[in-house]
Design a protein around this motif. Structure first.
Motif, PDB file in Angstrom:
ATOM      1  N   LYS A 180      14.700   5.712  -5.274  1.00 45.63           N
ATOM      2  CA  LYS A 180      15.367   5.923  -3.985  1.00 45.63           C
ATOM      3  C   LYS A 180      15.984   7.316  -3.954  1.00 45.63           C
ATOM      4  CE  LYS A 180      19.904   4.908  -2.105  1.00 45.63           C
ATOM      5  NZ  LYS A 180      21.137   4.130  -2.277  1.00 45.63           N
ATOM      6  N   THR A 181      15.953   7.935  -2.760  1.00 46.46           N
ATOM      7  CA  THR A 181      16.709   9.172  -2.589  1.00 46.46           C
ATOM      8  C   THR A 181      17.934   8.928  -1.705  1.00 46.46           C
ATOM      9  OG1 THR A 181      15.308   9.902  -0.727  1.00 46.46           O
ATOM     10  CG2 THR A 181      14.707  10.653  -2.955  1.00 46.46           C
ATOM     11  N   VAL A 182      17.742   8.458  -0.457  1.00 50.59           N
ATOM     12  CA  VAL A 182      18.888   8.240   0.429  1.00 50.59           C
ATOM     13  C   VAL A 182      18.730   6.948   1.232  1.00 50.59           C
ATOM     14  CG1 VAL A 182      19.493  10.676   0.717  1.00 50.59           C
ATOM     15  CG2 VAL A 182      17.798   9.647   2.252  1.00 50.59           C
ATOM     16  N   ASN A 183      19.875   6.356   1.613  1.00 47.09           N
ATOM     17  CA  ASN A 183      19.890   5.280   2.605  1.00 47.09           C
ATOM     18  C   ASN A 183      19.674   5.894   3.983  1.00 47.09           C
ATOM     19  OD1 ASN A 183      20.587   3.504   0.577  1.00 47.09           O
ATOM     20  ND2 ASN A 183      22.714   3.313   1.191  1.00 47.09           N
ATOM     21  N   THR A 228       0.800  -1.227   0.000  1.00 43.20           N
ATOM     22  CA  THR A 228       0.000   0.000   0.000  1.00 43.20           C
ATOM     23  C   THR A 228       0.834   1.280   0.000  1.00 43.20           C
ATOM     24  OG1 THR A 228      -1.645  -1.243   1.269  1.00 43.20           O
ATOM     25  CG2 THR A 228      -1.980   1.129   1.052  1.00 43.20           C
ATOM     26  N   PRO A 229       1.893   1.381   0.806  1.00 38.05           N
ATOM     27  CA  PRO A 229       2.640   2.650   0.803  1.00 38.05           C
ATOM     28  C   PRO A 229       3.325   2.967  -0.523  1.00 38.05           C
ATOM     29  CG  PRO A 229       3.716   1.011   2.214  1.00 38.05           C
ATOM     30  CD  PRO A 229       2.383   0.463   1.857  1.00 38.05           C
ATOM     31  N   ASN A 230       3.709   1.952  -1.279  1.00 42.84           N
ATOM     32  CA  ASN A 230       4.290   2.211  -2.599  1.00 42.84           C
ATOM     33  C   ASN A 230       3.226   2.691  -3.587  1.00 42.84           C
ATOM     34  OD1 ASN A 230       7.017   1.829  -2.267  1.00 42.84           O
ATOM     35  ND2 ASN A 230       7.018  -0.314  -2.874  1.00 42.84           N
ATOM     36  N   ILE A 231       2.063   2.064  -3.558  1.00 41.81           N
ATOM     37  CA  ILE A 231       0.969   2.486  -4.440  1.00 41.81           C
ATOM     38  C   ILE A 231       0.564   3.922  -4.110  1.00 41.81           C
ATOM     39  CG2 ILE A 231      -1.417   2.054  -5.118  1.00 41.81           C
ATOM     40  CD1 ILE A 231       0.571  -0.047  -6.140  1.00 41.81           C
ATOM     41  N   ALA A 232       0.515   4.245  -2.819  1.00 47.65           N
ATOM     42  CA  ALA A 232       0.119   5.589  -2.396  1.00 47.65           C
ATOM     43  C   ALA A 232       1.092   6.654  -2.879  1.00 47.65           C
ATOM     44  CB  ALA A 232      -0.016   5.635  -0.871  1.00 47.65           C
ATOM     45  N   VAL A 233       2.387   6.349  -2.870  1.00 47.54           N
ATOM     46  CA  VAL A 233       3.379   7.303  -3.385  1.00 47.54           C
ATOM     47  C   VAL A 233       3.252   7.429  -4.902  1.00 47.54           C
ATOM     48  CG1 VAL A 233       5.843   7.767  -3.718  1.00 47.54           C
ATOM     49  CG2 VAL A 233       5.008   6.997  -1.490  1.00 47.54           C
ATOM     50  N   ASP A 234       3.094   6.318  -5.578  1.00 54.81           N
ATOM     51  CA  ASP A 234       2.986   6.336  -7.040  1.00 54.81           C
ATOM     52  C   ASP A 234       1.756   7.117  -7.499  1.00 54.81           C
ATOM     53  OD1 ASP A 234       4.171   5.227  -9.580  1.00 54.81           O
ATOM     54  OD2 ASP A 234       2.140   4.419  -9.772  1.00 54.81           O
ATOM     55  N   GLU A 235       0.676   7.042  -6.724  1.00 57.62           N
ATOM     56  CA  GLU A 235      -0.565   7.735  -7.091  1.00 57.62           C
ATOM     57  C   GLU A 235      -0.624   9.156  -6.548  1.00 57.62           C
ATOM     58  OE1 GLU A 235      -3.748   5.173  -5.848  1.00 57.62           O
ATOM     59  OE2 GLU A 235      -3.427   3.764  -7.511  1.00 57.62           O
ATOM     60  N   GLY A 236       0.419   9.580  -5.826  1.00 51.69           N
ATOM     61  CA  GLY A 236       0.475  10.950  -5.348  1.00 51.69           C
ATOM     62  C   GLY A 236      -0.237  11.219  -4.043  1.00 51.69           C
ATOM     63  N   GLU A 237      -0.722  10.172  -3.379  1.00 48.85           N
ATOM     64  CA  GLU A 237      -1.395  10.360  -2.088  1.00 48.85           C
ATOM     65  C   GLU A 237      -0.386  10.629  -0.976  1.00 48.85           C
ATOM     66  OE1 GLU A 237      -3.904   7.036  -1.365  1.00 48.85           O
ATOM     67  OE2 GLU A 237      -4.941   7.198  -3.298  1.00 48.85           O
ATOM     68  N   LEU A 238       0.837  10.157  -1.156  1.00 51.67           N
ATOM     69  CA  LEU A 238       1.932  10.411  -0.228  1.00 51.67           C
ATOM     70  C   LEU A 238       3.089  11.052  -0.993  1.00 51.67           C
ATOM     71  CD1 LEU A 238       2.084   6.997   1.698  1.00 51.67           C
ATOM     72  CD2 LEU A 238       1.130   9.137   2.568  1.00 51.67           C
ATOM     73  N   ASP A 239       3.893  11.837  -0.287  1.00 51.22           N
ATOM     74  CA  ASP A 239       5.068  12.444  -0.912  1.00 51.22           C
ATOM     75  C   ASP A 239       6.254  11.486  -0.937  1.00 51.22           C
ATOM     76  OD1 ASP A 239       3.975  15.127  -1.318  1.00 51.22           O
ATOM     77  OD2 ASP A 239       3.936  15.213   0.869  1.00 51.22           O
ATOM     78  N   ALA A 240       6.289  10.577   0.030  1.00 55.69           N
ATOM     79  CA  ALA A 240       7.415   9.647   0.127  1.00 55.69           C
ATOM     80  C   ALA A 240       7.001   8.491   1.023  1.00 55.69           C
ATOM     81  CB  ALA A 240       8.641  10.343   0.718  1.00 55.69           C
ATOM     82  N   ASN A 241       7.833   7.437   1.024  1.00 57.03           N
ATOM     83  CA  ASN A 241       7.650   6.392   2.028  1.00 57.03           C
ATOM     84  C   ASN A 241       9.003   5.919   2.529  1.00 57.03           C
ATOM     85  OD1 ASN A 241       8.555   4.042   0.464  1.00 57.03           O
ATOM     86  ND2 ASN A 241       6.598   4.144  -0.624  1.00 57.03           N
ATOM     87  N   PHE A 242       8.948   5.247   3.660  1.00 64.39           N
ATOM     88  CA  PHE A 242      10.176   4.824   4.332  1.00 64.39           C
ATOM     89  C   PHE A 242       9.898   3.495   5.020  1.00 64.39           C
ATOM     90  CE2 PHE A 242      12.864   5.693   8.350  1.00 64.39           C
ATOM     91  CZ  PHE A 242      13.942   4.993   7.842  1.00 64.39           C
ATOM     92  N   PHE A 243      10.248   2.381   4.324  1.00 67.67           N
ATOM     93  CA  PHE A 243       9.998   1.067   4.912  1.00 67.67           C
ATOM     94  C   PHE A 243      10.778  -0.042   4.221  1.00 67.67           C
ATOM     95  CE2 PHE A 243       7.192   1.018   1.291  1.00 67.67           C
ATOM     96  CZ  PHE A 243       7.160  -0.302   0.881  1.00 67.67           C
ATOM     97  N   GLN A 244      11.370   0.207   3.064  1.00 65.23           N
ATOM     98  CA  GLN A 244      11.861  -0.866   2.205  1.00 65.23           C
ATOM     99  C   GLN A 244      13.335  -0.693   1.848  1.00 65.23           C
ATOM    100  OE1 GLN A 244       9.854  -0.440  -1.762  1.00 65.23           O
ATOM    101  NE2 GLN A 244       9.508   1.663  -1.058  1.00 65.23           N
ATOM    102  N   HIS A 245      13.895  -1.739   1.212  1.00 67.06           N
ATOM    103  CA  HIS A 245      15.255  -1.653   0.686  1.00 67.06           C
ATOM    104  C   HIS A 245      15.209  -1.629  -0.838  1.00 67.06           C
ATOM    105  CE1 HIS A 245      14.653  -5.929   0.065  1.00 67.06           C
ATOM    106  NE2 HIS A 245      14.607  -6.152   1.375  1.00 67.06           N
ATOM    107  N   LEU A 246      16.350  -1.324  -1.451  1.00 66.39           N
ATOM    108  CA  LEU A 246      16.390  -1.120  -2.895  1.00 66.39           C
ATOM    109  C   LEU A 246      16.018  -2.365  -3.703  1.00 66.39           C
ATOM    110  CD1 LEU A 246      16.920   0.893  -5.155  1.00 66.39           C
ATOM    111  CD2 LEU A 246      19.344   0.271  -5.067  1.00 66.39           C
ATOM    112  N   PRO A 247      16.504  -3.577  -3.366  1.00 67.80           N
ATOM    113  CA  PRO A 247      16.095  -4.741  -4.156  1.00 67.80           C
ATOM    114  C   PRO A 247      14.578  -4.951  -4.174  1.00 67.80           C
ATOM    115  CG  PRO A 247      18.021  -5.282  -2.862  1.00 67.80           C
ATOM    116  CD  PRO A 247      17.561  -3.931  -2.396  1.00 67.80           C
TER     117      PRO A 247
END
Length: 268
Positions: free
Chosen positions: A106-109, A72-91
């Motif tokens: 990704k922006t930063v580790n 859900t948090p990735n879909i929300a960012v992609d659809e513009g409901e959130l500005d960013a998310n913070f929960f996952q790793h790059l792979p």
């Protein structure tokens, strides 16, 4: 003649009004001060709570929206409901983009959560009996990551594939049963399985201390750092740059070290 002048004047007024409206809209965009970030509860929301105070000093209000799943948090960012998310790793992000056709970057580790093997039935991996059941996360990257730990411990061997699953087991001389489950479920099934490989955020939420309770913990050299993620095209926005700066600050580094005592480590 007078009519033509009047028409030109009206056109000019309309043009000025439109320009003013456009400038006003652009000004509002430039002056965005509220940043909405999706995160899983522990440790991500806890880290973001420290970031709230730091961002306030920069003129931004950080709103934290909590999630308990990895989709859900990735879909929300992609659809513009959130500005960013913070929960996952790059792979995980790369695989998600590929499978869901999303455009997230990704922006930063920020930090690394070493994955661990937990059990309520044994105190060391060498106590596992033949045919024992081991639960692992069922999303592609985290399952592969969990199975890497089991392989490193000499419990199983796998075919040479990018992302390991139970179907890719090459040698299983002790007939271990691999049970694939949603990551949030893993702490809840510890009474039912012989061992489980659990992401640290879910372990912490279940009052499991990775340093004290894990039978084996992932190396700190793991590439699976947790990252801040935004929609492609937004990575250079001023408010995202401010968020990046705060999340990679000495204040956040000190908080991670003091709060988690090595069970979570900074990755910047």
């Amino acid at each position: 003649m007078f009519k033509n002048i009047l028409k030109l004047a009206l056109v000019a007024v309309v043009a000025l009004a439109f320009t003013a409206c456009t400038d006003s809209k652009e000004s509002k965009v430039e002056k965005k001060t509220v940043i909405k970030v999706g995160a899983t509860p522990v440790p991500h929301s806890e880290i973001l709570e420290i970031a709230q105070t730091l961002l306030k000093a920069k003129g931004y209000e950080l709103q934290i929206v909590e999630f308990t799943d990895y989709v859900t948090p990735n879909i929300a960012v992609d659809e513009g409901e959130l500005d960013a998310n913070f929960f996952q790793h790059l792979p995980y992000l790369e695989e998600f983009n590929k499978n869901k056709n999303t455009k997230l970057v990704k922006t930063v580790n920020v930090h690394l959560e070493p994955m661990g093997v937990y059990s309520k039935k044994i105190e060391a991996l060498n106590e596992l009996k033949d045919g024992a059941t081991i639960a692992v996360p069922n999303d592609p990257t985290n399952e592969s990551r969990a199975l890497n730990i089991l392989e490193e411990q000499g419990l199983l061997t796998f075919k040479d594939v990018k992302f390991k699953t139970a179907l890719d087991i090459d040698k299983n001389p002790r007939n271990f049963q691999i049970k694939e489950l949603d990551a949030p479920q893993l702490p809840r099934v510890l009474d039912e399985v012989d061992a489980a490989v659990i992401n640290t955020n879910y372990a912490l939420a279940a009052n499991l201390n990775p340093l004290k309770d894990a039978l084996v913990i992932e190396s700190k050299n793991s590439p699976y750092a947790n990252i801040l993620v935004v929609k492609e095209g937004n990575e250079n926005k001023d408010y995202i740059k401010a968020l990046n700066e705060v999340l990679n600050s000495n204040e956040i580094r000190n908080f991670i070290n003091d709060k988690y005592k090595g069970s979570i480590v900074e990755a910047f």
